[in-house]
Write a protein that holds these residues in place. Structure first.
Motif, PDB file in Angstrom:
ATOM      1  N   GLY A 118     -33.116 -19.558   3.690  1.00 11.14           N
ATOM      2  CA  GLY A 118     -32.232 -19.460   4.846  1.00 11.14           C
ATOM      3  C   GLY A 118     -30.880 -20.083   4.578  1.00 11.14           C
ATOM      4  O   GLY A 118     -29.850 -19.561   5.024  1.00 11.14           O
ATOM      5  N   ALA A 119     -30.850 -21.195   3.832  1.00 10.90           N
ATOM      6  CA  ALA A 119     -29.590 -21.897   3.568  1.00 10.90           C
ATOM      7  C   ALA A 119     -28.672 -21.050   2.693  1.00 10.90           C
ATOM      8  O   ALA A 119     -27.497 -20.849   3.023  1.00 10.90           O
ATOM      9  N   TYR A 120     -29.183 -20.536   1.571  1.00  9.89           N
ATOM     10  CA  TYR A 120     -28.279 -19.794   0.692  1.00  9.89           C
ATOM     11  C   TYR A 120     -27.988 -18.395   1.241  1.00  9.89           C
ATOM     12  O   TYR A 120     -26.884 -17.871   1.063  1.00  9.89           O
ATOM     13  N   ALA A 121     -28.933 -17.803   1.962  1.00  7.53           N
ATOM     14  CA  ALA A 121     -28.673 -16.496   2.565  1.00  7.53           C
ATOM     15  C   ALA A 121     -27.636 -16.615   3.688  1.00  7.53           C
ATOM     16  O   ALA A 121     -26.821 -15.709   3.890  1.00  7.53           O
ATOM     17  N   GLY A 122     -27.676 -17.725   4.435  1.00  5.30           N
ATOM     18  CA  GLY A 122     -26.698 -17.929   5.493  1.00  5.30           C
ATOM     19  C   GLY A 122     -25.289 -18.002   4.942  1.00  5.30           C
ATOM     20  O   GLY A 122     -24.358 -17.390   5.496  1.00  5.30           O
ATOM     21  N   LEU A 123     -25.099 -18.719   3.836  1.00  6.30           N
ATOM     22  CA  LEU A 123     -23.765 -18.810   3.242  1.00  6.30           C
ATOM     23  C   LEU A 123     -23.343 -17.489   2.606  1.00  6.30           C
ATOM     24  O   LEU A 123     -22.167 -17.120   2.655  1.00  6.30           O
ATOM     25  N   GLU A 124     -24.298 -16.775   2.023  1.00  2.13           N
ATOM     26  CA  GLU A 124     -23.958 -15.485   1.417  1.00  2.13           C
ATOM     27  C   GLU A 124     -23.604 -14.422   2.461  1.00  2.13           C
ATOM     28  O   GLU A 124     -22.941 -13.430   2.138  1.00  2.13           O
ATOM     29  N   SER A 125     -24.038 -14.632   3.709  1.00  3.23           N
ATOM     30  CA  SER A 125     -23.740 -13.656   4.762  1.00  3.23           C
ATOM     31  C   SER A 125     -22.299 -13.752   5.254  1.00  3.23           C
ATOM     32  O   SER A 125     -21.827 -12.855   5.955  1.00  3.23           O
ATOM     33  N   VAL A 126     -21.604 -14.821   4.906  1.00  2.00           N
ATOM     34  CA  VAL A 126     -20.212 -14.989   5.331  1.00  2.00           C
ATOM     35  C   VAL A 126     -19.332 -14.040   4.520  1.00  2.00           C
ATOM     36  O   VAL A 126     -19.457 -13.947   3.296  1.00  2.00           O
ATOM     37  N   SER A 127     -18.429 -13.353   5.183  1.00  2.00           N
ATOM     38  CA  SER A 127     -17.577 -12.373   4.508  1.00  2.00           C
ATOM     39  C   SER A 127     -16.636 -13.055   3.522  1.00  2.00           C
ATOM     40  O   SER A 127     -16.154 -14.165   3.768  1.00  2.00           O
ATOM     41  N   ARG A 128     -16.373 -12.388   2.414  1.00  2.00           N
ATOM     42  CA  ARG A 128     -15.470 -12.935   1.403  1.00  2.00           C
ATOM     43  C   ARG A 128     -14.049 -13.058   1.949  1.00  2.00           C
ATOM     44  O   ARG A 128     -13.288 -13.922   1.521  1.00  2.00           O
ATOM     45  N   GLU A 129     -13.675 -12.202   2.889  1.00  2.00           N
ATOM     46  CA  GLU A 129     -12.337 -12.267   3.467  1.00  2.00           C
ATOM     47  C   GLU A 129     -12.103 -13.603   4.166  1.00  2.00           C
ATOM     48  O   GLU A 129     -11.025 -14.196   4.065  1.00  2.00           O
ATOM     49  N   SER A 130     -13.131 -14.096   4.874  1.00  2.00           N
ATOM     50  CA  SER A 130     -13.002 -15.382   5.566  1.00  2.00           C
ATOM     51  C   SER A 130     -12.846 -16.523   4.567  1.00  2.00           C
ATOM     52  O   SER A 130     -12.031 -17.430   4.758  1.00  2.00           O
ATOM     53  N   ILE A 131     -13.610 -16.470   3.490  1.00  2.00           N
ATOM     54  CA  ILE A 131     -13.539 -17.528   2.474  1.00  2.00           C
ATOM     55  C   ILE A 131     -12.201 -17.476   1.747  1.00  2.00           C
ATOM     56  O   ILE A 131     -11.564 -18.520   1.508  1.00  2.00           O
ATOM     57  N   ASP A 132     -11.735 -16.269   1.404  1.00  2.00           N
ATOM     58  CA  ASP A 132     -10.450 -16.138   0.720  1.00  2.00           C
ATOM     59  C   ASP A 132      -9.303 -16.600   1.613  1.00  2.00           C
ATOM     60  O   ASP A 132      -8.341 -17.216   1.123  1.00  2.00           O
ATOM     61  N   ALA A 133      -9.411 -16.316   2.907  1.00  2.00           N
ATOM     62  CA  ALA A 133      -8.376 -16.767   3.827  1.00  2.00           C
ATOM     63  C   ALA A 133      -8.342 -18.289   3.917  1.00  2.00           C
ATOM     64  O   ALA A 133      -7.271 -18.900   3.980  1.00  2.00           O
ATOM     65  N   ALA A 134      -9.531 -18.910   3.896  1.00  2.00           N
ATOM     66  CA  ALA A 134      -9.591 -20.368   3.946  1.00  2.00           C
ATOM     67  C   ALA A 134      -8.981 -20.981   2.682  1.00  2.00           C
ATOM     68  O   ALA A 134      -8.259 -21.987   2.744  1.00  2.00           O
ATOM     69  N   ARG A 135      -9.236 -20.364   1.536  1.00  2.00           N
ATOM     70  CA  ARG A 135      -8.630 -20.869   0.291  1.00  2.00           C
ATOM     71  C   ARG A 135      -7.115 -20.666   0.312  1.00  2.00           C
ATOM     72  O   ARG A 135      -6.358 -21.499  -0.209  1.00  2.00           O
ATOM     73  N   ALA A 136      -6.677 -19.567   0.906  1.00  2.00           N
ATOM     74  CA  ALA A 136      -5.248 -19.262   0.924  1.00  2.00           C
ATOM     75  C   ALA A 136      -4.450 -20.276   1.733  1.00  2.00           C
ATOM     76  O   ALA A 136      -3.271 -20.520   1.435  1.00  2.00           O
ATOM     77  N   ILE A 137      -5.071 -20.861   2.752  1.00  2.00           N
ATOM     78  CA  ILE A 137      -4.343 -21.848   3.564  1.00  2.00           C
ATOM     79  C   ILE A 137      -4.503 -23.263   3.019  1.00  2.00           C
ATOM     80  O   ILE A 137      -4.074 -24.227   3.649  1.00  2.00           O
ATOM     81  N   GLY A 138      -5.159 -23.403   1.848  1.00  2.00           N
ATOM     82  CA  GLY A 138      -5.210 -24.687   1.177  1.00  2.00           C
ATOM     83  C   GLY A 138      -6.446 -25.527   1.427  1.00  2.00           C
ATOM     84  O   GLY A 138      -6.451 -26.718   1.089  1.00  2.00           O
ATOM     85  N   MET A 139      -7.508 -24.959   1.975  1.00  2.00           N
ATOM     86  CA  MET A 139      -8.739 -25.720   2.186  1.00  2.00           C
ATOM     87  C   MET A 139      -9.412 -26.028   0.853  1.00  2.00           C
ATOM     88  O   MET A 139      -9.400 -25.196  -0.063  1.00  2.00           O
ATOM     89  N   THR A 140      -9.998 -27.206   0.760  1.00  2.00           N
ATOM     90  CA  THR A 140     -10.792 -27.553  -0.412  1.00  2.00           C
ATOM     91  C   THR A 140     -12.154 -26.854  -0.322  1.00  2.00           C
ATOM     92  O   THR A 140     -12.525 -26.324   0.727  1.00  2.00           O
ATOM     93  N   GLU A 141     -12.892 -26.885  -1.439  1.00  2.00           N
ATOM     94  CA  GLU A 141     -14.200 -26.234  -1.450  1.00  2.00           C
ATOM     95  C   GLU A 141     -15.149 -26.879  -0.443  1.00  2.00           C
ATOM     96  O   GLU A 141     -15.934 -26.197   0.220  1.00  2.00           O
ATOM     97  N   MET A 142     -15.083 -28.210  -0.311  1.00  2.00           N
ATOM     98  CA  MET A 142     -15.941 -28.892   0.659  1.00  2.00           C
ATOM     99  C   MET A 142     -15.549 -28.541   2.084  1.00  2.00           C
ATOM    100  O   MET A 142     -16.408 -28.363   2.955  1.00  2.00           O
ATOM    101  N   GLN A 143     -14.246 -28.390   2.348  1.00  2.00           N
ATOM    102  CA  GLN A 143     -13.799 -27.987   3.682  1.00  2.00           C
ATOM    103  C   GLN A 143     -14.228 -26.561   3.998  1.00  2.00           C
ATOM    104  O   GLN A 143     -14.617 -26.263   5.130  1.00  2.00           O
ATOM    105  N   ILE A 144     -14.168 -25.700   3.000  1.00  2.00           N
ATOM    106  CA  ILE A 144     -14.629 -24.315   3.201  1.00  2.00           C
ATOM    107  C   ILE A 144     -16.111 -24.299   3.546  1.00  2.00           C
ATOM    108  O   ILE A 144     -16.557 -23.572   4.444  1.00  2.00           O
ATOM    109  N   LEU A 145     -16.878 -25.132   2.838  1.00  2.00           N
ATOM    110  CA  LEU A 145     -18.317 -25.196   3.094  1.00  2.00           C
ATOM    111  C   LEU A 145     -18.601 -25.692   4.504  1.00  2.00           C
ATOM    112  O   LEU A 145     -19.400 -25.100   5.232  1.00  2.00           O
ATOM    113  N   ARG A 146     -17.930 -26.777   4.898  1.00  2.00           N
ATOM    114  CA  ARG A 146     -18.229 -27.424   6.183  1.00  2.00           C
ATOM    115  C   ARG A 146     -17.633 -26.681   7.367  1.00  2.00           C
ATOM    116  O   ARG A 146     -18.243 -26.618   8.437  1.00  2.00           O
ATOM    117  N   LYS A 147     -16.442 -26.113   7.210  1.00  2.00           N
ATOM    118  CA  LYS A 147     -15.714 -25.563   8.353  1.00  2.00           C
ATOM    119  C   LYS A 147     -15.746 -24.045   8.445  1.00  2.00           C
ATOM    120  O   LYS A 147     -15.390 -23.487   9.488  1.00  2.00           O
TER     121      LYS A 147
END
Length: 256
Positions: A118-147
């Motif tokens: 459930g833990a890894y499937a939940g994170l894999e279900s998040v769209s790559r667009e959301s993660i790329d957008a978070a990286r684009a605004i300068g979030m760290t990897e831990m912030q992307i994970l938590r927020k």
């Protein structure tokens, strides 16, 4: 039908809930024991499985190993493992601690596969667009994970916890076979006395407990689902279909 009604009457009988009643009563004590065994096992399993599942879901490392591991763990016979651990631990501990520790380890191993998946499937279900957008605004990897990843994947993560909880609640009934309490003691006592009313009463108590907990987790999944998650893809598909339908008309009207 009479057995069913007799079992319900036995459960609702106030005399069976009076503290200090003869074992396996009172029902309240057995219910509390059942919840304690289940809760302790699930907390330990979550402390092990969720961080590992988040790491795998975020990085993608070890995914194939986890798939094979969870499949193998699901095939593990919990009752046989419980007896094995109890016998091994008795060589270094007294009977009660050995039984308690062995039971908790067996239930933790039972819960880990569903929690991990459930833990890894939940994170894999998040769209790559959301993660790329978070990286684009300068979030760290831990912030992307938590927020980003955990909040968006929370319904799937809770689904894994829900599955593990139901498995543990149902399986904790076997703890009575190694001398522990819980609702399983009611069932085993009924089997020993050939009292089908008590057997069915204990089974109904486990069923009601499992369904009640399942209802709570179903509500949590509904409340944590991000609004619009399912509607956005549908609108996108409809828009793409509309564009595809309009394109030929535009091409036909465009002068050569």
């Amino acid at each position: 039908m009479n057995f069913f009604l007799d079992a319900i009457a036995w459960i609702l009988d106030p005399a069976n809930w009076v503290p200090g009643s003869q074992s396996p009563l009172p029902i309240g004590d057995r219910l509390v024991e059942h919840l304690i065994y289940s809760g302790v096992s699930l907390v330990i399993a979550m402390l092990i499985a969720l961080p590992l599942g988040f790491y795998i879901g975020h990085t993608g490392h070890g995914r194939q190993f986890v798939i094979g591991f969870t499949g193998a763990m699901r095939a593990l016979p919990t009752l046989g493992l419980l007896f094995f651990l109890t016998m091994v631990l008795r060589s270094g501990l007294s009977t009660t601690p050995a039984v308690l520790v062995g039971s908790v380890i067996a239930f933790v191993l039972l819960a880990i596969p569903s929690l991990l998946a459930g833990a890894y499937a939940g994170l894999e279900s998040v769209s790559r667009e959301s993660i790329d957008a978070a990286r684009a605004i300068g979030m760290t990897e831990m912030q992307i994970l938590r927020k980003v990843e955990i909040p968006l994947g929370l319904p799937v993560i809770i689904g894994g916890v829900r599955s593990a909880t139901l498995q543990v609640i149902a399986t904790v009934t076997i703890a009575s076979y190694v001398g522990l309490g819980g609702l399983g003691r009611i069932i085993s006592s009924g089997i020993g006395l050939n009292d089908y009313t008590v057997i069915l009463g204990g089974a109904l108590l486990v069923t009601v407990l499992a369904l009640s907990v399942d209802g709570v987790f179903a509500l949590l999944q509904r409340l944590t689902r991000t609004r619009g998650q399912t509607s956005r893809p549908l609108r996108s598909v409809q828009r793409n279909r509309s564009d595809a339908a309009v394109a030929p008309i535009v091409d036909e009207r465009t002068p050569a």
